[in-house]
Design an enzyme around this catalytic site. Structure first.
Site, PDB file in Angstrom:
ATOM      1  CB  CYS A  74      -0.919  -0.032   1.226  1.00  0.00           C
ATOM      2  SG  CYS A  74      -1.994   1.399   1.359  1.00  0.00           S
ATOM      3  CB  ILE A 127      10.487 -15.334   2.456  1.00  0.00           C
ATOM      4  CG1 ILE A 127      10.487 -14.377   1.261  1.00  0.00           C
ATOM      5  CG2 ILE A 127       9.121 -15.960   2.686  1.00  0.00           C
ATOM      6  CD1 ILE A 127      10.528 -15.095  -0.071  1.00  0.00           C
ATOM      7  CG  ASP A 128      12.912 -10.757   1.357  1.00  0.00           C
ATOM      8  OD1 ASP A 128      12.749 -11.781   0.666  1.00  0.00           O
ATOM      9  OD2 ASP A 128      12.350  -9.674   1.117  1.00  0.00           O
ATOM     10  NE  ARG A 155      23.466 -30.510  -5.724  1.00  0.00           N
ATOM     11  CZ  ARG A 155      24.491 -29.721  -6.056  1.00  0.00           C
ATOM     12  NH1 ARG A 155      25.343 -30.082  -6.995  1.00  0.00           N
ATOM     13  NH2 ARG A 155      24.679 -28.577  -5.446  1.00  0.00           N
TER      14      ARG A 155
HETATM   15  O1  F6P Z   1       9.786  -9.362   0.498  1.00  0.00           O
HETATM   16  C1  F6P Z   1       9.369 -10.609   0.064  1.00  0.00           C
HETATM   17  C2  F6P Z   1       9.494 -10.721  -1.427  1.00  0.00           C
HETATM   18  O2  F6P Z   1       9.037 -11.997  -1.813  1.00  0.00           O
HETATM   19  C3  F6P Z   1      10.886 -10.456  -1.997  1.00  0.00           C
HETATM   20  O3  F6P Z   1      11.739 -11.556  -1.845  1.00  0.00           O
HETATM   21  C4  F6P Z   1      10.543 -10.122  -3.415  1.00  0.00           C
HETATM   22  O4  F6P Z   1      11.545  -9.318  -4.004  1.00  0.00           O
HETATM   23  C5  F6P Z   1       9.261  -9.345  -3.273  1.00  0.00           C
HETATM   24  O5  F6P Z   1       8.678  -9.758  -2.057  1.00  0.00           O
HETATM   25  C6  F6P Z   1       8.241  -9.530  -4.366  1.00  0.00           C
HETATM   26  O6  F6P Z   1       7.246  -8.598  -4.160  1.00  0.00           O
HETATM   27  P1  F6P Z   1       5.766  -8.686  -4.756  1.00  0.00           P
HETATM   28  O7  F6P Z   1       4.985  -9.616  -3.893  1.00  0.00           O
HETATM   29  O8  F6P Z   1       5.243  -7.303  -4.629  1.00  0.00           O
HETATM   30  O9  F6P Z   1       5.873  -9.180  -6.153  1.00  0.00           O
END
Ligand code: F6P
Length: 320
Positions: A74, A127-128, A155
């Protein structure tokens, strides 16, 4: 009448957000609060999308990925008008405080609201794993396991075809997820925004690996380093080896949260309500050196999480 507390999930969803919503709701009700769920992140907040959460409405969600409250990005939260609207909604709903579950954008929104007098508790979820003030975020362990499982599969085909694979991993502008995925999946190289890579040297190392008898080689490539497709083309040209690129994408954001993620989320949610109940506010709930922590938001927002280059050292000898 019970005091009211709002709960919102915002920004990119992360597995385990539901477990945190459940913990805040149930512990909040136990402590005598009414918990108001805000749907669809701050966009929903500004549109008046609210629901009353009960212990029953958060049943059966601890094992479910995504967020039952829905979420969204947002841009309006970055504006003065957006924030004024949010404060107005908080006052109209008579919320004594707001629990925000999300990543760095949510932290910024929390900070802005706290400056307007709202009692905010941020819970680190992304997740980052790129938030200063916590060693781990909700969802990180699940995404890590999802990516590792995917690379294990890659792999198989890489080995069968004697190919080099570039696997693109999420993480926005950071390489925390990529570095851990690379180490856990036994990748030969890691490419992350925090460390400069010499592509000629990397290509030479890949060729040496082949000479040493490696059939396949996998590079964990962080999305923040630019186009993995372009990188793959360059590597192919420099090595004269067969290269394929695979972008893991949004599968990293979904799926059943791991036990570790669920435990972290449950503890964070429980702790957030305890803090609020004890009059603490404007803090980021996280985990530091194995213990739950509550760093003031203004401090968390000011710093960038430090990237630990040691993974590279470990890989250097383990990936030969
Ligand atoms: O912050 C989490 C994340 O999945 C990042 O790893 C990624 O760059 C981004 O969000 C993607 O964002 P959106 O959901 O806006 O495409």
């Amino acid at each position: 009448m019970a005091k009211r507390v709002g709960i919102i999930t915002s920004g990119g969803d992360a597995p385990g957000m539901n477990a945190a919503v459940r913990a805040v709701t149930r512990h909040g009700i136990f402590l005598g609060y009414q918990i108001i769920g805000i749907n669809r992140g701050f966009k929903g907040f500004l549109n008046g999308e609210f629901i009353n959460l009960t212990s029953r409405s958060v049943s059966g969600i601890i094992n479910v990925g995504g967020t039952i409250l829905h979420t969204g990005r947002c841009p309006e939260t970055k504006t003065r008008t957006g924030m004024s609207k949010a404060v107005k909604a908080i006052n109209e709903l008579d919320l004594g405080g707001l629990i925000i579950i999300g990543g760095d954008g949510s932290l910024a929104a929390g900070y802005a609201l706290s400056k307007q007098g709202v009692k905010v508790i941020n819970i680190a979820a992304s997740i980052d794993n790129d938030i200063y003030g916590t060693d781990e975020t909700i969802g990180y362990d699940t995404a890590l396991n999802t990516a590792v499982e995917a690379i294990d599969k890659i792999r198989d085909t890489a080995t069968s075809h004697d190919r080099i694979f570039i696997v693109e991993i999420m993480g926005r502008k950071h390489g925390f997820l990529t570095a851990d995925v690379g180490l856990a999946a036994g990748c030969e190289f890691i490419v992350v925004p925090e460390m400069k890579v010499d592509i000629n040297r990397l290509a030479a190392e890949l060729k040496k690996g082949k000479e040493r008898g490696k059939t396949s080689e996998i590079i964990a490539f962080a999305e923040g380093c630019g186009s993995s497709a372009e990188f793959g083309k360059k590597i192919e040209k420099l090595t004269d080896l067969e290269v394929r690129v695979s972008t893991l994408g949004y599968i990293q954001r979904g799926g059943r949260p791991t036990a570790r993620t669920r435990i972290l989320a449950s503890r964070f949610g429980h702790y957030a309500m305890d803090l609020f109940h004890n009059g603490k506010a404007n803090v980021l709930v996280g985990i530091t050196d194995g213990a739950l922590s509550a760093m003031p938001i203004h401090q968390a927002i000011k710093h960038e999480k430090k990237f630990d280059g040691q993974t590279f050292e470990v890989l250097r000898t383990l990936s030969v």
